[in-house]
Design a protein around this motif. Structure first.
Motif, mmCIF file in Angstrom:
data_model
loop_
_atom_site.group_PDB
_atom_site.id
_atom_site.type_symbol
_atom_site.label_atom_id
_atom_site.label_comp_id
_atom_site.label_asym_id
_atom_site.label_seq_id
_atom_site.Cartn_x
_atom_site.Cartn_y
_atom_site.Cartn_z
ATOM 1 N N ASP A 239 28.211 22.787 3.990
ATOM 2 C CA ASP A 239 29.007 22.976 2.763
ATOM 3 C C ASP A 239 29.849 24.238 2.825
ATOM 4 N N GLY A 240 29.734 24.979 3.937
ATOM 5 C CA GLY A 240 30.606 26.132 4.084
ATOM 6 C C GLY A 240 29.938 27.485 3.879
ATOM 7 N N ALA A 241 28.628 27.498 3.656
ATOM 8 C CA ALA A 241 27.951 28.793 3.549
ATOM 9 C C ALA A 241 28.078 29.490 4.897
ATOM 10 N N GLY A 242 28.219 30.789 4.888
ATOM 11 C CA GLY A 242 28.408 31.524 6.143
ATOM 12 C C GLY A 242 27.238 31.309 7.095
ATOM 13 N N ARG A 243 27.544 31.292 8.385
ATOM 14 C CA ARG A 243 26.522 31.108 9.398
ATOM 15 C C ARG A 243 25.513 32.243 9.389
ATOM 16 N N ASP A 244 25.994 33.474 9.229
ATOM 17 C CA ASP A 244 25.100 34.635 9.212
ATOM 18 C C ASP A 244 24.099 34.525 8.066
ATOM 19 N N VAL A 245 24.617 34.113 6.896
ATOM 20 C CA VAL A 245 23.757 33.967 5.717
ATOM 21 C C VAL A 245 22.650 32.957 5.988
ATOM 22 N N VAL A 246 23.042 31.803 6.508
ATOM 23 C CA VAL A 246 22.064 30.734 6.729
ATOM 24 C C VAL A 246 21.061 31.134 7.815
ATOM 25 N N ASP A 247 21.548 31.751 8.899
ATOM 26 C CA ASP A 247 20.631 32.176 9.964
ATOM 27 C C ASP A 247 19.640 33.220 9.443
ATOM 28 N N ALA A 248 20.135 34.177 8.657
ATOM 29 C CA ALA A 248 19.242 35.226 8.118
ATOM 30 C C ALA A 248 18.221 34.599 7.179
ATOM 31 N N ASP A 249 18.679 33.661 6.360
ATOM 32 C CA ASP A 249 17.777 32.994 5.416
ATOM 33 C C ASP A 249 16.688 32.223 6.169
ATOM 34 N N LEU A 250 17.092 31.451 7.167
ATOM 35 C CA LEU A 250 16.115 30.659 7.931
ATOM 36 C C LEU A 250 15.131 31.567 8.652
ATOM 37 N N SER A 251 15.640 32.661 9.180
ATOM 38 C CA SER A 251 14.782 33.584 9.912
ATOM 39 C C SER A 251 13.740 34.201 8.962
ATOM 40 N N ARG A 252 14.178 34.504 7.736
ATOM 41 C CA ARG A 252 13.248 35.081 6.728
ATOM 42 C C ARG A 252 12.174 34.067 6.334
ATOM 43 N N ILE A 253 12.600 32.839 6.095
ATOM 44 C CA ILE A 253 11.632 31.796 5.711
ATOM 45 C C ILE A 253 10.638 31.558 6.844
ATOM 46 N N LEU A 254 11.145 31.524 8.063
ATOM 47 C CA LEU A 254 10.292 31.300 9.230
ATOM 48 C C LEU A 254 9.249 32.419 9.354
ATOM 49 N N LYS A 255 9.694 33.655 9.190
ATOM 50 C CA LYS A 255 8.761 34.793 9.268
ATOM 51 C C LYS A 255 7.678 34.644 8.213
ATOM 52 N N THR A 256 8.069 34.229 7.011
ATOM 53 C CA THR A 256 7.103 34.130 5.917
ATOM 54 C C THR A 256 6.075 33.031 6.195
ATOM 55 N N ILE A 257 6.554 31.869 6.567
ATOM 56 C CA ILE A 257 5.606 30.763 6.805
ATOM 57 C C ILE A 257 4.710 31.068 7.998
ATOM 58 N N LEU A 258 5.251 31.730 9.014
ATOM 59 C CA LEU A 258 4.424 31.995 10.204
ATOM 60 C C LEU A 258 3.427 33.125 9.963
ATOM 61 N N ALA A 259 3.649 33.902 8.911
ATOM 62 C CA ALA A 259 2.674 34.951 8.569
ATOM 63 C C ALA A 259 1.540 34.379 7.709
ATOM 64 N N ILE A 260 1.686 33.133 7.261
ATOM 65 C CA ILE A 260 0.592 32.513 6.492
ATOM 66 C C ILE A 260 -0.490 32.105 7.486
#
Lengths: 103, 103, 103, 103
Positions: A82-103
Motif C-alpha cells: 500500500d506504499g508504507a515505507g520499506r524502512d518502516v515496515v522492516d523496523a516494525d517486523l524486526s520489533r515484532i520478531l524480537k518480541t515474539i522470540l523473547a517469549i
C-alpha cells in the motif's frame, strides 16, 4: 482483508470480526485454565497435575501469540504494498520478531 | 514445615497458609493479565504491546510452575527421610521433572 | 544489499561476506561449547556447570536462529518490492515463522 | 549404581561407563548438527532448512540436559540416604532446578 494503517512507525491492523472472536474465545479458555490452576492449588492437588494445567495455559497463550504474529506479518506486507515505507515496515517486523522470540 | 504424604506412588504436600496465599496472589495477577490481553485484542491495539502482555502472563505462569516444583522437591526429600521408599520418591521426582521440562 | 531470489515458492537470499562471516564465527564458537560439554561429561564435572555450558550453546544457537530469521524477513520484503507475488511472500514468511516459533 | 560424593555443598556423581557413552554419543551427534548448520549457511541454503537443523541441535542439547538432571536428582536422593545433610541436598537440588529451568 482487514484494514491496515501505519502510525508513528507502527503497523496497526483492524481485525475482522471472526478473527477477533476466535482470539477472544481462546483467551476465555485460557482464563478458565488459570482459574483451574488456582483451584488446584487451593485444594493442594498433586503437583504434577497442577503443572499440567499450567502447561495447558502457557500453550494456549503461545498459540495466541503465534496467531497475532501471523496476522501482523500479513498486515505488514499489505502495508508495504500500500506504499508504507520499506524502512518502516522492516523496523516494525524486526520489533515484532524480537518480541515474539523473547517469549 | 508443610505436611507430606505419599499416596498411590505420588508425593502430596499440604502447603502452609503463607505459601498458598503467595501462589493464589500470583494467579490472580496472571488472570488479570490474561483479561488485559483480551481487552487489547478487542481494541485492536498494537501487536507488539499485545505480545508483551502475553509474555508477562507466560512469565508469571512459569514462575508459579518453578515455585510449585521447588516446594515439591522439598516435600519429596522430606518424604524420603520419613521412610517413603526410594523407588517411589525417585519415580515421583522423575515424573515431576519430565512435566516441568515439557513446559 | 544482499541478492534475493524466489524459487519454488521460497525466498532465497545471498548473504554478504560480512554477514556470512559473523554467522560462521558464531557457529565455530557454539561447536567449541558443545565439545566443552562433552569434555565436562567425560570428566564427571558438577552437573550444574555442565548445564550452564549447555545453556550457553543453546543461547548461541537461538541467537543464530534469530539472526537468520531477521535477515530472511528483510529478504522477503525486498522480494515483495521486486515484484514477487504477495501470496508467495506471505506463505514463505508464515512458514519461516512457524519454524522459528517451534524452536 | 553410580558412585556419589558430596563436596563443598555439591553433589557429584560418577557415571557408569554406559551412561557416559550414551551422553558422549549424543554430543558427537549434536556437534555434527552444528557443523551441518555452518555448512548450510556457507552455501546460502533456504532459511527454513537452516532453522530446522538448528532446531535439531537445540532439541539434542535439551535432551542431554534433561538426562543429566535426571541422573543428578537420582544421585541426590542416594546422597541423602547415605547421610548427606538434608539442607545440603535441598540446596543442591534447588540450584540444579534453577539452572535447568533457565535453559
Amino acid at each position: 482483508m482487514p484494514g491496515v494503517q501505519v502510525e508513528n512507525g507502527k503497523v496497526f491492523l483492524q481485525r475482522t470480526e471472526p478473527e477477533r472472536r476466535r482470539l477472544v474465545h481462546a483467551l476465555n479458555r485460557i482464563e478458565g485454565q488459570v482459574r483451574g490452576v488456582r483451584a488446584m492449588i487451593e485444594a493442594d492437588r498433586y503437583c504434577g497435575d497442577e503443572l499440567q494445567q499450567i502447561k495447558a495455559a502457557i500453550s494456549g497463550l503461545s498459540r495466541v501469540a503465534r496467531l497475532l504474529t501471523e496476522q501482523h506479518v500479513n498486515a505488514a506486507t499489505t502495508a508495504l504494498l500500500d506504499g508504507a515505507g520499506r524502512d518502516v515496515v522492516d523496523a516494525d517486523l524486526s520489533r515484532i520478531l524480537k518480541t515474539i522470540l523473547a517469549i
